[in-house]
Design an enzyme around this catalytic site. Structure first.
Site, PDB file in Angstrom:
ATOM      1  N   HIS A  59      30.069  -7.810  25.798  1.00 43.23           N
ATOM      2  CA  HIS A  59      28.732  -7.238  25.977  1.00 43.23           C
ATOM      3  C   HIS A  59      28.168  -6.862  24.609  1.00 43.23           C
ATOM      4  O   HIS A  59      28.898  -6.438  23.730  1.00 43.23           O
ATOM      5  CB  HIS A  59      28.815  -5.981  26.856  1.00 43.23           C
ATOM      6  CG  HIS A  59      27.508  -5.596  27.454  1.00 43.23           C
ATOM      7  ND1 HIS A  59      26.559  -4.875  26.770  1.00 43.23           N
ATOM      8  CD2 HIS A  59      26.974  -5.871  28.671  1.00 43.23           C
ATOM      9  CE1 HIS A  59      25.515  -4.705  27.548  1.00 43.23           C
ATOM     10  NE2 HIS A  59      25.733  -5.291  28.700  1.00 43.23           N
ATOM     11  N   ASP A  99      29.267  -8.417  35.382  1.00 43.56           N
ATOM     12  CA  ASP A  99      29.312  -9.671  36.145  1.00 43.56           C
ATOM     13  C   ASP A  99      30.718 -10.078  36.553  1.00 43.56           C
ATOM     14  O   ASP A  99      30.882 -11.027  37.326  1.00 43.56           O
ATOM     15  CB  ASP A  99      28.664 -10.797  35.322  1.00 43.56           C
ATOM     16  CG  ASP A  99      27.166 -10.599  35.244  1.00 43.56           C
ATOM     17  OD1 ASP A  99      26.604 -10.649  34.149  1.00 43.56           O
ATOM     18  OD2 ASP A  99      26.564 -10.355  36.311  1.00 43.56           O
TER      19      ASP A  99
HETATM   20  C1  SDX Z   1      24.668  -9.135  31.331  1.00 45.97           C
HETATM   21  O1  SDX Z   1      22.264  -6.791  27.729  1.00 45.97           O
HETATM   22  C2  SDX Z   1      22.611  -6.357  28.890  1.00 45.97           C
HETATM   23  O2  SDX Z   1      22.604  -5.201  29.126  1.00 45.97           O
HETATM   24  C3  SDX Z   1      22.978  -7.441  29.899  1.00 45.97           C
HETATM   25  C4  SDX Z   1      23.496  -6.919  31.228  1.00 45.97           C
HETATM   26  C5  SDX Z   1      22.435  -6.217  31.986  1.00 45.97           C
HETATM   27  O3  SDX Z   1      22.770  -5.383  32.837  1.00 45.97           O
HETATM   28  O4  SDX Z   1      21.254  -6.606  31.824  1.00 45.97           O
HETATM   29  O5  SDX Z   1      24.580  -6.050  31.014  1.00 45.97           O
HETATM   30  C6  SDX Z   1      23.964  -8.087  32.103  1.00 45.97           C
HETATM   31  O6  SDX Z   1      24.033 -10.037  30.865  1.00 45.97           O
HETATM   32  C7  SDX Z   1      26.152  -9.011  31.111  1.00 45.97           C
HETATM   33  C8  SDX Z   1      26.725 -10.151  30.215  1.00 45.97           C
HETATM   34  C9  SDX Z   1      27.004 -11.375  31.103  1.00 45.97           C
HETATM   35  N1  SDX Z   1      27.355 -12.528  30.247  1.00 45.97           N
HETATM   36  C10 SDX Z   1      28.615 -13.009  30.200  1.00 45.97           C
HETATM   37  O7  SDX Z   1      29.567 -12.494  30.798  1.00 45.97           O
HETATM   38  C11 SDX Z   1      28.773 -14.255  29.344  1.00 45.97           C
HETATM   39  C12 SDX Z   1      29.990 -14.098  28.437  1.00 45.97           C
HETATM   40  N2  SDX Z   1      29.704 -13.027  27.472  1.00 45.97           N
HETATM   41  C13 SDX Z   1      29.282 -13.479  26.148  1.00 45.97           C
HETATM   42  O8  SDX Z   1      28.390 -14.572  26.186  1.00 45.97           O
HETATM   43  C14 SDX Z   1      28.865 -12.317  25.231  1.00 45.97           C
HETATM   44  O9  SDX Z   1      29.821 -11.340  25.343  1.00 45.97           O
HETATM   45  C15 SDX Z   1      27.497 -11.705  25.389  1.00 45.97           C
HETATM   46  C16 SDX Z   1      26.410 -12.704  25.349  1.00 45.97           C
HETATM   47  C17 SDX Z   1      27.420 -10.932  26.654  1.00 45.97           C
HETATM   48  C18 SDX Z   1      27.314 -10.741  24.205  1.00 45.97           C
HETATM   49  O10 SDX Z   1      27.430 -11.500  23.080  1.00 45.97           O
HETATM   50  P1  SDX Z   1      27.107 -10.935  21.608  1.00 45.97           P
HETATM   51  O11 SDX Z   1      26.896  -9.494  21.596  1.00 45.97           O
HETATM   52  O12 SDX Z   1      26.059 -11.804  21.031  1.00 45.97           O
HETATM   53  O13 SDX Z   1      28.504 -11.152  20.941  1.00 45.97           O
HETATM   54  P2  SDX Z   1      28.834 -12.367  20.010  1.00 45.97           P
HETATM   55  O14 SDX Z   1      28.535 -13.651  20.713  1.00 45.97           O
HETATM   56  O15 SDX Z   1      28.221 -12.105  18.679  1.00 45.97           O
HETATM   57  O16 SDX Z   1      30.432 -12.269  19.915  1.00 45.97           O
HETATM   58  C19 SDX Z   1      31.051 -11.375  18.986  1.00 45.97           C
HETATM   59  C20 SDX Z   1      32.491 -11.861  18.914  1.00 45.97           C
HETATM   60  C21 SDX Z   1      32.572 -13.368  18.650  1.00 45.97           C
HETATM   61  O17 SDX Z   1      33.808 -13.645  18.014  1.00 45.97           O
HETATM   62  P3  SDX Z   1      33.780 -13.933  16.390  1.00 45.97           P
HETATM   63  O18 SDX Z   1      32.869 -15.149  16.210  1.00 45.97           O
HETATM   64  O19 SDX Z   1      33.228 -12.670  15.766  1.00 45.97           O
HETATM   65  O20 SDX Z   1      35.225 -14.216  16.051  1.00 45.97           O
HETATM   66  O21 SDX Z   1      33.119 -11.668  20.193  1.00 45.97           O
HETATM   67  C22 SDX Z   1      33.454 -12.930  20.764  1.00 45.97           C
HETATM   68  C23 SDX Z   1      32.640 -13.980  20.028  1.00 45.97           C
HETATM   69  O22 SDX Z   1      33.292 -15.236  20.059  1.00 45.97           O
HETATM   70  N3  SDX Z   1      33.072 -12.890  22.176  1.00 45.97           N
HETATM   71  C24 SDX Z   1      33.761 -13.506  23.130  1.00 45.97           C
HETATM   72  C25 SDX Z   1      33.066 -13.200  24.322  1.00 45.97           C
HETATM   73  N4  SDX Z   1      32.018 -12.430  24.057  1.00 45.97           N
HETATM   74  C26 SDX Z   1      32.006 -12.235  22.726  1.00 45.97           C
HETATM   75  N5  SDX Z   1      34.864 -14.283  23.082  1.00 45.97           N
HETATM   76  C27 SDX Z   1      35.288 -14.770  24.273  1.00 45.97           C
HETATM   77  N6  SDX Z   1      34.685 -14.528  25.466  1.00 45.97           N
HETATM   78  C28 SDX Z   1      33.586 -13.747  25.536  1.00 45.97           C
HETATM   79  N7  SDX Z   1      32.999 -13.501  26.706  1.00 45.97           N
END
Ligand code: SDX
Length: 378
Positions: free
Chosen positions: A261, A315
């Site tokens: 998140h 989710d």
């Molecule tokens: C919702 O914003 C809200 O409040 C949204 C929500 C709401 O109520 O409205 O809470 C609802 O959208 C929940 C999120 C649902 N989405 C998912 O479950 C999809 C999977 N999650 C990821 O796509 C991600 O965690 C996000 C999009 C939710 C957040 O991504 P960020 O903040 O942009 O984080 P990032 O992509 O910059 O990642 C930072 C690091 C990275 O590693 P490095 O490149 O630094 O080594 O964390 C890793 C990412 O690879 N990472 C993950 C991951 N999420 C982040 N690695 C594996 N699996 C994941 N899910």
């Protein structure tokens, strides 16, 4: 004009001032108008919480009864919208059907009067009341059946489940569904709410604001993740396959759905409540072995990604709750939209109260003074 440093995805950049909800991502705290989500989930209802978010305080008994009465008497959708839905392909995604129907609703209320509290209240009531009916109507029509009319003797959530399944729901299921709506109604400046505020800032109508936000919510990185989580759990298929699956994701640097998140760096407080709701349903209606897979996923992801603050988000468990209710997987995100409409409308109202059209700047990294080349020289 001071130009801030460019932050991809506006990470950490305040886009608005708001008093609607608050999140502490380090402590796992979520408050709606200052009230903790755990208390609202236990003691409130979705309509009461929607009222709190939109008008800023808990309603009196009379105010709540009046609001519930108005919503109850606006649940039916225009027959022209039903006729429009009949032309939608059965294979279309319900989120696209919802976005089209929400936008179409605005065709019937084109006299925009954004400074009139009565117009604002009418728009709020119509959208909160009809969105569930639209979702249920498309579900029945894509199966080749006529939609059923809302039942005035059922509460908001019980009526939705009735319209969807054509049978009165178990009271525990209806209550748990209502709590799921409370948990998903609002979450500060998430992507779809930001989209709603940008659209609202141009002073367009609330139907366009909601249609814009529905389109944003549908993406797999946002509201679409709950559908992807169930597909992922089914694909993994057994507890033994969890670790290899996660290691493969990490190897390919692909995101694991339902985890991580932008704000929470601990387990999403909504996920904790949803897990408990799922367990209540399993106890009464039978177990879902995917829950074992989900819990093993949580253990392995914590082992590998806790250092990055990657934990289950809202989710991750919501899909298991909805599946136990017999809800088709591709309706999970439309249900998220049914809840979030009230949050978007609260932000629509707040944006109007002190509006300035969104128009950020950019960091230009293109060329200048480029000559136009005639086509025979390219
Ligand atoms: C919702 O914003 C809200 O409040 C949204 C929500 C709401 O109520 O409205 O809470 C609802 O959208 C929940 C999120 C649902 N989405 C998912 O479950 C999809 C999977 N999650 C990821 O796509 C991600 O965690 C996000 C999009 C939710 C957040 O991504 P960020 O903040 O942009 O984080 P990032 O992509 O910059 O990642 C930072 C690091 C990275 O590693 P490095 O490149 O630094 O080594 O964390 C890793 C990412 O690879 N990472 C993950 C991951 N999420 C982040 N690695 C594996 N699996 C994941 N899910």
């Amino acid at each position: 004009m001071m130009v801030c440093e460019y932050k991809p995805g506006l990470e950490g950049i305040p886009a608005a001032q708001s008093s609607i909800s608050y999140v502490d991502g380090q402590k796992g705290i979520l408050e709606y108008r200052g009230i903790r989500i755990e208390e609202l989930a236990e003691k409130s209802t979705f309509l009461e919480t929607a009222y709190l978010l939109i008008w800023g305080e808990l309603p009196s008994k009379q105010e709540l009864e009046a609001f519930e009465h108005e919503v109850l008497h606006h649940r039916r959708i225009k027959y022209r919208i039903r006729d429009m839905m009949k032309c939608f392909p059965e294979s279309g995604h319900p989120m696209d059907a919802l976005q089209a129907s929400a936008a179409a609703l605005g065709l019937f209320y084109s006299l925009r009067d954004l400074h009139n509290p009565a117009y604002i209240r009418d728009s709020v009531v119509r959208l909160i009341a009809t969105i569930p009916t639209m979702v249920a109507a498309f579900q029945l029509m894509r199966k080749g059946n006529d939609p059923v009319r809302p039942r005035d003797d059922l509460g908001y959530s019980a009526n939705f489940l009735y319209m969807l399944n054509e049978q009165e729901p178990d009271p525990l299921m209806a209550r748990i569904f209502d709590i799921c709506l409370i948990l998903q109604v609002e979450h500060t400046m998430n992507a779809s709410t930001f989209s709603a505020r940008v659209t609202a800032s141009t002073l367009t109508d609330p139907y366009a604001v909601v249609a814009s936000a529905v389109g944003t919510l549908g993406g797999p990185l946002h509201g679409g993740a709950n559908e992807e989580v169930i597909q992922m759990l089914d694909k993994i298929g057994s507890v033994e396959n969890v670790r290899p699956y996660i290691e493969d994701c990490l190897q390919r640097k692909s995101k694991i759905m339902g985890f991580g998140h932008r704000v929470y760096k601990v387990k999403d407080p909504r996920a904790i409540i949803l897990q408990n709701l799922a367990e209540q349903l399993f106890e009464k209606f039978g177990y879902d072995k995917s829950y074992d897979i989900a819990q093993e996923m949580e253990r392995v992801v914590e082992e590998k990604l806790a250092g990055k603050g990657i934990y289950p988000n809202v989710d991750f468990y919501s899909g298991l709750v909805y599946r136990k209710m017999g809800i088709p997987t591709d309706l999970f995100t439309p249900i998220f939209a049914i809840a979030r409409v009230a949050g978007w409308l609260a932000h629509w109202k707040e944006q109007l109260a002190e509006n300035r059209i969104f128009r950020p700047t950019q960091v230009y990294n293109g060329y200048h003074e480029v000559p136009y080349l005639p086509i025979d020289q390219r």
